[in-house]
Design a protein around this motif. Structure first.
Motif, PDB file in Angstrom:
ATOM      1  N   ILE A   1      42.055  45.703  45.144  1.00 34.55           N
ATOM      2  CA  ILE A   1      42.404  46.972  45.793  1.00 34.55           C
ATOM      3  C   ILE A   1      41.179  47.871  45.884  1.00 34.55           C
ATOM      4  O   ILE A   1      40.920  48.511  46.908  1.00 34.55           O
ATOM      5  CB  ILE A   1      43.539  47.678  45.026  1.00 34.55           C
ATOM      6  N   TYR A   2      40.388  47.907  44.784  1.00 32.10           N
ATOM      7  CA  TYR A   2      39.152  48.699  44.786  1.00 32.10           C
ATOM      8  C   TYR A   2      38.194  48.173  45.856  1.00 32.10           C
ATOM      9  O   TYR A   2      37.577  48.951  46.586  1.00 32.10           O
ATOM     10  CB  TYR A   2      38.501  48.626  43.406  1.00 32.10           C
TER      11      TYR A   2
ATOM     12  N   TYR B   1      46.963  41.809  46.291  1.00 36.39           N
ATOM     13  CA  TYR B   1      47.081  43.258  46.113  1.00 36.39           C
ATOM     14  C   TYR B   1      47.542  43.677  44.720  1.00 36.39           C
ATOM     15  O   TYR B   1      47.578  44.872  44.414  1.00 36.39           O
ATOM     16  CB  TYR B   1      48.038  43.841  47.162  1.00 36.39           C
ATOM     17  N   LYS B   2      47.874  42.719  43.863  1.00 35.23           N
ATOM     18  CA  LYS B   2      48.252  43.072  42.491  1.00 35.23           C
ATOM     19  C   LYS B   2      47.032  43.135  41.570  1.00 35.23           C
ATOM     20  O   LYS B   2      47.141  43.564  40.419  1.00 35.23           O
ATOM     21  CB  LYS B   2      49.273  42.074  41.947  1.00 35.23           C
ATOM     22  N   LYS B   3      45.873  42.700  42.076  1.00 32.90           N
ATOM     23  CA  LYS B   3      44.626  42.796  41.316  1.00 32.90           C
ATOM     24  C   LYS B   3      43.979  44.148  41.603  1.00 32.90           C
ATOM     25  O   LYS B   3      43.711  44.479  42.765  1.00 32.90           O
ATOM     26  CB  LYS B   3      43.660  41.671  41.723  1.00 32.90           C
ATOM     27  N   GLU B   4      43.702  44.905  40.564  1.00 34.35           N
ATOM     28  CA  GLU B   4      43.082  46.206  40.752  1.00 34.35           C
ATOM     29  C   GLU B   4      41.703  46.078  41.384  1.00 34.35           C
ATOM     30  O   GLU B   4      41.301  46.911  42.199  1.00 34.35           O
ATOM     31  CB  GLU B   4      42.969  46.944  39.413  1.00 34.35           C
ATOM     32  N   THR B   5      40.960  45.036  41.015  1.00 24.32           N
ATOM     33  CA  THR B   5      39.621  44.842  41.576  1.00 24.32           C
ATOM     34  C   THR B   5      39.681  44.564  43.076  1.00 24.32           C
ATOM     35  O   THR B   5      38.799  44.983  43.826  1.00 24.32           O
ATOM     36  CB  THR B   5      38.894  43.685  40.871  1.00 24.32           C
TER      37      THR B   5
END
Length: 651
Positions: free
Chosen positions: A165-166, A159-163
């Motif tokens: 979460i997207y 969940y720390k990766k923006e991709t």
């Protein structure tokens, strides 16, 4: 047997609770042992049920285990329907899930979210089992939404990766679109059948075949067609059919084990299973079957094209999943439900094998996923090499491998079908064979053969993955080779599914194909003289020639057809449309409604307007309160005179 059925679904749930709630107390080893034992129990008991129902031709079970709600005489229950279709799905789901659980020990060994991941994948297994074992639409919807929720958690696991979460938000929102249609379909079933129980609905369906409804005034719609299409919209979301396919490639942002579980045996197969389960309803609507057939054909071919330009090893396999789901959907539209479920089963084994083999490569490459930076891995990773080769051969439908039996059966069934759109679908699935072979062996050759293109540090540390990773590969490779030959006769041309699947006599394409069935060897030998085999062979040869013999040609072809390459690389602009038109339009519409509806309407006119109006009225009324006694006495006298006058007039 009710206790056995309950144990099958509850064992993974208990393991998930132990790993999730008590993860810190039991530690990493405790978490993986609790979930693996839970899924292993479920797999073992599923094998017992499979043996009883399928092998020994035992009695099926259809009953409630818990009544949740009774409303206006309609019962909403937790119940199980255990027949040949369910027993087969239970075996596939639990076996593949068990392999993924074991594999995860090696793949996620250094991840800080180790216990959380085991909690999620075990919960995923529970959710899928609740879905396939359901005997009513309410429980089906529970399992349907549960796998969607857990997939959201797993795709966004990092969940720390923006991709990530997207990607998980994208999967969640796209599936909400499909689930809206699915929920409307279930509501229509409840409205017209006054029940959510499968047996009641299927029994009453023929009487509803000619019933119409006017959704648009003056235009009659067949009720069964409306229900089936609405339910299929839900399947389009879960099983990633065009245009609701856009979430599936992005699901690669999750760890590789969950990619295997989502793409092989759980979430994406839910839509295929649902349509097969609803066959008594779909057989009453040629229009619905035609919609299913055409959507599946478009997905099978055009998603395969996208696999040709992918360089991420997991995305290549992901687009092959999209394409193969299209093949399954085509089979359903051609009324070859058994062939669709057969391909679901064979695909579950070889696709899990391909994903886990890709994960093994990723581990060895220190989490490098670009196939252009690999090459020559065969000598470093022999077990992974042979397992990936078996999976690839099964995927392209090589005669004798599991995928051959199911894919050839689908193509033949579509060729025999008279459902509107069958000719178009036949051309799509036939051309899709060449495309599948080309992108599959493009990946295989670039990863395992040719020049070693990795950096020096990675090359120095290359080695085969540990046994906890390679053991599941070997165990999945076995059914990827043999299960098709074992099952082809009874599944396609026998009475394997009994009453679990219904096909109208005029639509029974598999029965017509079965008239020429001469056994497994005959099926294999026939496979060598069909266009399917030569198209697959042509795809393999093209991949070898382009990427091994003449590696300069792909660049020249890309330069020559740059526009087509950009279109494919951009996935036909689907993501741009969703981001710039659909999502941006939704945000602008929301902003407009907020500004004029909320701020100026509710807040401005209703809330603030009411306060302003009350203040105005109060400011006028307060002038009547003078504080002089004779003003009040005069008002009382006037009021009394008006009261007396009213009595005298109306008395």
């Amino acid at each position: 047997m009710e206790k056995v059925y309950l144990s099958i679904v509850l064992a993974p749930l208990i393991g998930s609770i132990i790993a999730g709630v008590f993860g810190k107390q039991v530690g990493r080893a405790g978490a993986h042992w609790a979930t693996i034992i839970g899924v292993a129990i479920s797999c073992f008991l599923s094998a017992i049920v499979f043996n009883q129902i399928v092998i020994n031709d035992g009695e099926t079970f259809n009953g409630a285990v818990y009544t949740w709600l009774v409303s206006d005489g309609i019962r909403f229950e937790v119940g199980f329907l255990i027949d040949e279709l369910t027993a087969s799905m239970m075996m596939v789901v639990t076996f593949v899930s068990l392999m993924v659980h074991i594999y995860t020990i090696g793949y996620m060994k250094d991840d800080p979210g180790y216990q959380r991941f085991f909690c999620y994948i075990s919960l995923f297994t529970f959710s899928m089992l609740m879905l396939v074992m359901a005997n009513n639409f309410m429980q089906l919807f529970f399992g349907w939404e549960a796998v969607g929720l857990v997939s959201y958690l797993l795709i966004g696991f990092w969940y720390k990766k923006e991709t990530a979460i997207y990607a998980n938000l994208k999967a969640f929102l796209v599936n909400r679109v499909g689930d809206f249609g699915f929920l409307l379909g279930i509501a229509a079933v409840l409205m017209y059948f006054n029940s959510v129980d499968y047996a009641d609905v299927f029994a009453a369906a023929p009487d509803m075949a000619n019933l119409t409804v006017q959704i648009i005034p003056g235009l009659d719609w067949n009720v069964m067609t409306v229900i089936c299409i609405l339910l299929f919209i839900g399947a389009m979301g879960k099983s990633a059919q065009v245009p609701l396919h856009v979430w599936l490639p992005d699901s690669m942002e999750g760890p590789t084990p969950i990619s295997a579980l989502i793409h092989a045996a759980t979430m994406v197969t839910a839509g295929i299973f649902m349509v097969a389960r609803m066959s008594p309803m779909y057989e009453l609507s040629t229009t619905a079957l035609s919609v299913v057939l055409v959507i599946g054909a478009i997905t099978a071919l055009f998603m395969g094209f996208l696999g040709l330009v992918q360089n991420d090893i997991k995305r290549v396999v992901a687009y092959s999943t999209l394409s193969q789901l299209g093949y399954m959907t085509v089979a359903l539209g051609a009324s070859a439900y058994a062939a669709g479920v057969f391909h679901l089963m064979t695909h579950a084994f070889f696709k899990a094998l391909l994903f886990l083999a890709a994960g093994s490569v990723i581990i060895a490459m220190h989490h490098e996923q670009d196939i252009r930076k690999m090459g020559g891995l065969k000598k470093y990773m022999p077990i992974t090499y042979w397992c990936m080769l078996i999976g690839s051969l099964a995927l392209i439908g090589t005669p004798g491998f599991s995928g051959f039996f199911s894919k050839d059966a689908i193509i033949m069934a579509v060729g025999e079908s008279e459902t509107p759109g069958a000719t178009f679908a036949y051309l799509c699935v036939l051309l899709g064979v060449f495309v599948t072979a080309l992108y599959s062996f493009r990946m295989f050759f670039l990863v395992f053969h040719g020049k070693e293109r990795m950096d020096h540090h990675t090359k120095e540390h290359l080695h085969e993955s540990p046994g906890v990773v390679t053991l599941p590969l070997v165990l999945l490779a076995i059914p990827s080779v043999f299960v098709g030959a074992i099952a082809v006769g009874p599944w396609l041309f026998g009475d394997y599914f009994g009453n679990a699947i219904y096909v109208a006599e005029q639509n029974d394409v598999l029965a017509r194909i079965g008239e020429g069935y001469t056994g497994v060897m005959g099926f294999i030998l026939h496979g060598f003289v069909t266009p399917v085999f030569w198209l697959a062979a042509g795809g393999v040869f093209a991949a070898w020639y382009l990427y091994m013999k003449r590696p300069d040609l792909p660049g020249k072809i890309k330069a020559q057809f740059g526009g087509i390459h950009r279109m494919l690389d951009n996935a036909y602009g689907a993501d741009d449309f969703n981001d710039k038109v659909f999502a941006a339009g939704s945000r602008k519409a929301g902003s407009f409604l907020w500004k004029f509806g909320d701020v100026k309407g509710i807040d401005g006119f209703i809330v603030n307007g009411t306060a302003f109006g009350v203040g105005k009225v109060a400011s006028m009324i307060r002038h009547l309160q003078t504080g002089y006694l004779y003003h009040y006495a005069f008002s009382m006298i006037i009021g009394l005179l008006l009261l007396v006058a009213g009595i005298l007039i109306y008395a």
